[in-house]
Design a protein around this motif. Structure first.
Motif, mmCIF file in Angstrom:
data_model
loop_
_atom_site.group_PDB
_atom_site.id
_atom_site.type_symbol
_atom_site.label_atom_id
_atom_site.label_comp_id
_atom_site.label_asym_id
_atom_site.label_seq_id
_atom_site.Cartn_x
_atom_site.Cartn_y
_atom_site.Cartn_z
ATOM 1 N N UNK A 153 0.829 -1.204 0.000
ATOM 2 C CA UNK A 153 0.000 0.000 0.000
ATOM 3 C C UNK A 153 0.866 1.258 0.000
ATOM 4 N N UNK A 154 1.980 1.217 0.718
ATOM 5 C CA UNK A 154 2.840 2.392 0.796
ATOM 6 C C UNK A 154 3.541 2.699 -0.520
ATOM 7 N N UNK A 155 3.577 1.742 -1.450
ATOM 8 C CA UNK A 155 4.167 2.022 -2.766
ATOM 9 C C UNK A 155 3.105 2.123 -3.851
ATOM 10 N N UNK A 156 1.827 2.063 -3.488
ATOM 11 C CA UNK A 156 0.757 2.199 -4.481
ATOM 12 C C UNK A 156 -0.199 3.332 -4.104
ATOM 13 N N UNK A 157 -1.043 3.126 -3.116
ATOM 14 C CA UNK A 157 -2.046 4.135 -2.781
ATOM 15 C C UNK A 157 -1.425 5.353 -2.107
ATOM 16 N N UNK A 158 -0.397 5.152 -1.300
ATOM 17 C CA UNK A 158 0.208 6.281 -0.594
ATOM 18 C C UNK A 158 0.802 7.316 -1.541
ATOM 19 N N UNK A 159 1.564 6.907 -2.594
ATOM 20 C CA UNK A 159 2.067 7.930 -3.528
ATOM 21 C C UNK A 159 0.959 8.718 -4.223
ATOM 22 N N UNK A 160 -0.158 8.046 -4.563
ATOM 23 C CA UNK A 160 -1.272 8.761 -5.189
ATOM 24 C C UNK A 160 -1.800 9.831 -4.244
ATOM 25 N N UNK A 161 -2.011 9.440 -2.977
ATOM 26 C CA UNK A 161 -2.539 10.395 -1.992
ATOM 27 C C UNK A 161 -1.526 11.476 -1.667
ATOM 28 N N UNK A 162 -0.232 11.118 -1.634
ATOM 29 C CA UNK A 162 0.807 12.101 -1.329
ATOM 30 C C UNK A 162 0.960 13.122 -2.453
ATOM 31 N N UNK A 163 0.500 12.767 -3.654
ATOM 32 C CA UNK A 163 0.566 13.722 -4.758
ATOM 33 C C UNK A 163 -0.256 14.969 -4.510
ATOM 34 N N UNK A 164 -1.324 14.854 -3.690
ATOM 35 C CA UNK A 164 -2.164 16.004 -3.366
ATOM 36 C C UNK A 164 -1.430 17.064 -2.563
ATOM 37 N N UNK A 165 -0.918 16.730 -1.363
ATOM 38 C CA UNK A 165 -0.140 17.713 -0.603
ATOM 39 C C UNK A 165 1.078 18.227 -1.356
ATOM 40 N N UNK A 166 1.701 17.348 -2.154
ATOM 41 C CA UNK A 166 2.866 17.784 -2.933
ATOM 42 C C UNK A 166 2.473 18.862 -3.944
ATOM 43 N N UNK A 167 1.354 18.651 -4.641
ATOM 44 C CA UNK A 167 0.900 19.628 -5.633
ATOM 45 C C UNK A 167 0.580 20.969 -4.977
ATOM 46 N N UNK A 192 -5.209 17.829 2.823
ATOM 47 C CA UNK A 192 -4.498 16.738 2.167
ATOM 48 C C UNK A 192 -3.590 15.971 3.110
ATOM 49 N N UNK A 193 -2.975 16.682 4.055
ATOM 50 C CA UNK A 193 -2.095 16.016 5.019
ATOM 51 C C UNK A 193 -2.901 15.111 5.951
ATOM 52 N N UNK A 194 -4.078 15.571 6.372
ATOM 53 C CA UNK A 194 -4.924 14.745 7.243
ATOM 54 C C UNK A 194 -5.390 13.492 6.504
ATOM 55 N N UNK A 195 -5.607 13.621 5.196
ATOM 56 C CA UNK A 195 -6.194 12.534 4.416
ATOM 57 C C UNK A 195 -5.192 11.466 3.996
ATOM 58 N N UNK A 196 -3.905 11.647 4.291
ATOM 59 C CA UNK A 196 -2.918 10.644 3.895
ATOM 60 C C UNK A 196 -3.262 9.281 4.511
#
Length: 406
Positions: A199-213, A327-331
């Motif tokens: 999960x940390x190499x699949x769904x987590x990067x997708x979700x982390x893209x939000x705070x990064x953007x 976005x940070x809360x939603x990670x």
């Protein structure tokens, strides 16, 4: 046949502890062991390259999905009369339409030609789409021309459907006491995978893209200023070109998993037989993913618009700051629950929590919108529950049921 030599070498086992070579006794272990060590080292590096390629590809996906969240706010400031709700929906949903078409066409391409060709093609389309978004311009400065340009550019992007299967085929497992995570690329050594790692190499990067953007948007906004919003959104899209380009580097250094090489059917793919035997599983996984995407994507894409509507004067910087907190809360740190609770209960907990927080926001909306921090926290917890349960498990279940090994 490719890999024939490798297969023959792997299948050779010494008949005795010693073999005779040119009349002398040679220890077979001293000959075979270094060769196997080199082969295992290359396979391990290739597997890590697969994970890196997947992570950068999915970060790119999450980045561009969420970048449009703030771009909608910018366009409303720049084109208050032209950028209507219908146009906003069209430009935003163009990406989703492109992903749907891409998942079908690229999925067939992966079956017929291979995952490497599919991943390279989709990465190329993502890169071209990001470039087109960066240079988008309407004829004679037409705003409507700009919006149609953005619609086509975002619609040309494609999601990479083979990433999750590639990660699952690599069978990421944690060897306790053995140091880092090891990737086992041999069916005889496959163990129960560590769900958290997957999960940390699949769904987590997708979700982390939000705070990064949003973080990059705030940095560019602070540097350029609110008087140069046209520069801000173009620079943000331009930065998004870097992530898909990184996928090319890692993808060229990785080897397609051994499970896929040995089990893939590239000719006369039995689609009808697969539907006949696995239609229940397909409906379950696809239906669950549809329900998750149906409620999660709109909430994520239009979250900044909702926040902007409850902030006085709709200040762009304040909207971005609250969006970053949301976005940070939603990670999906709830991935840590998958191993102890299991897939079923984690998904049930996520769906249940989403319903509870959704009802709280919906029932008390008239009062909650007057307290912006409370709205952000509740909104963030609602999205967090969706990422923790269905967001994590739907990707995992789809990869497990559709992987080469299955």
């Amino acid at each position: 046949m490719p890999h024939t030599k490798e297969k023959i070498q792997d299948s050779v086992e010494p008949a005795d502890e010693h073999v005779v070579v040119a009349g002398s006794s040679v220890d077979a272990t001293s000959v075979v062991a270094p060769r196997r060590a080199r082969t295992h080292g290359k396979a391990t590096i290739s597997a890590y390259m697969a994970i890196a390629a997947s992570a950068f590809g999915l970060i790119s996906d999450g980045y561009h999905n969420n970048l449009m969240t703030m771009t909608n706010i910018v366009f409303k400031k720049l084109y208050p009369s032209d950028y209507t709700s219908n146009i906003s929906t069209r430009v935003t949903n163009a990406l989703l339409v492109g992903e749907i078409i891409g998942q079908i066409t690229v999925g067939i391409l992966c079956d017929r030609i291979g995952r490497k060709a599919g991943l390279v093609m989709t990465t190329l389309l993502i890169t071209i789409g990001a470039i087109l978004c960066t240079v988008a311009h309407g004829a004679h400065g037409s705003a409507q021309g700009l919006f149609w340009f953005m619609t086509i550019a975002r619609g040309s992007r494609r999601r990479v459907p083979c990433i999750f299967d590639e990660c699952d085929d690599e069978a990421v497992v944690h060897q306790r006491g053995a140091g880092p995570f090891y990737i086992i690329d041999d069916p005889s050594f496959i163990q129960e995978p560590d769900l958290t790692v997957f999960i940390m190499v699949t769904d987590f990067p997708i979700s982390a893209g939000g705070p990064l953007a949003v973080t990059i948007f705030l940095i560019v906004l602070s540097a350029a200023g609110e008087d140069h919003l046209n520069t801000v959104w173009r620079v943000c899209f331009g930065i998004g070109i870097v992530f898909p380009l990184a996928v090319f580097y890692f993808r060229m250094r990785m080897v397609t998993s051994k499970l896929y090489r040995e089990g893939a059917i590239r000719h006369h793919v039995p689609y009808k037989l697969a539907i006949k035997r696995y239609w229940k599983t397909l409906i379950g996984t696809a239906g669950t993913y549809f329900l998750y995407a149906f409620i999660d994507y709109p909430n994520g894409i239009f979250s900044a618009s909702i926040i902007s509507s409850v902030i006085k004067d709709g200040d762009i910087k304040k909207t971005a700051e609250w969006q970053l907190l949301l976005g940070a809360i939603a990670l999906p740190v709830g991935a840590l629950l998958c191993n102890p609770l299991g897939r079923r209960y984690t998904m049930m907990l996520g769906f249940g929590g989403y319903v509870i927080f959704g009802l709280i926001i919906g029932c008390g909306y008239d009062r909650i919108i007057n307290i912006v921090p409370l709205l952000i926290v509740l909104y963030g917890l609602m999205v967090f529950m969706s990422n923790m349960g269905p967001g994590n498990i739907t990707l995992l279940a789809s990869a497990e049921y559709a992987s080469t090994f299955q």
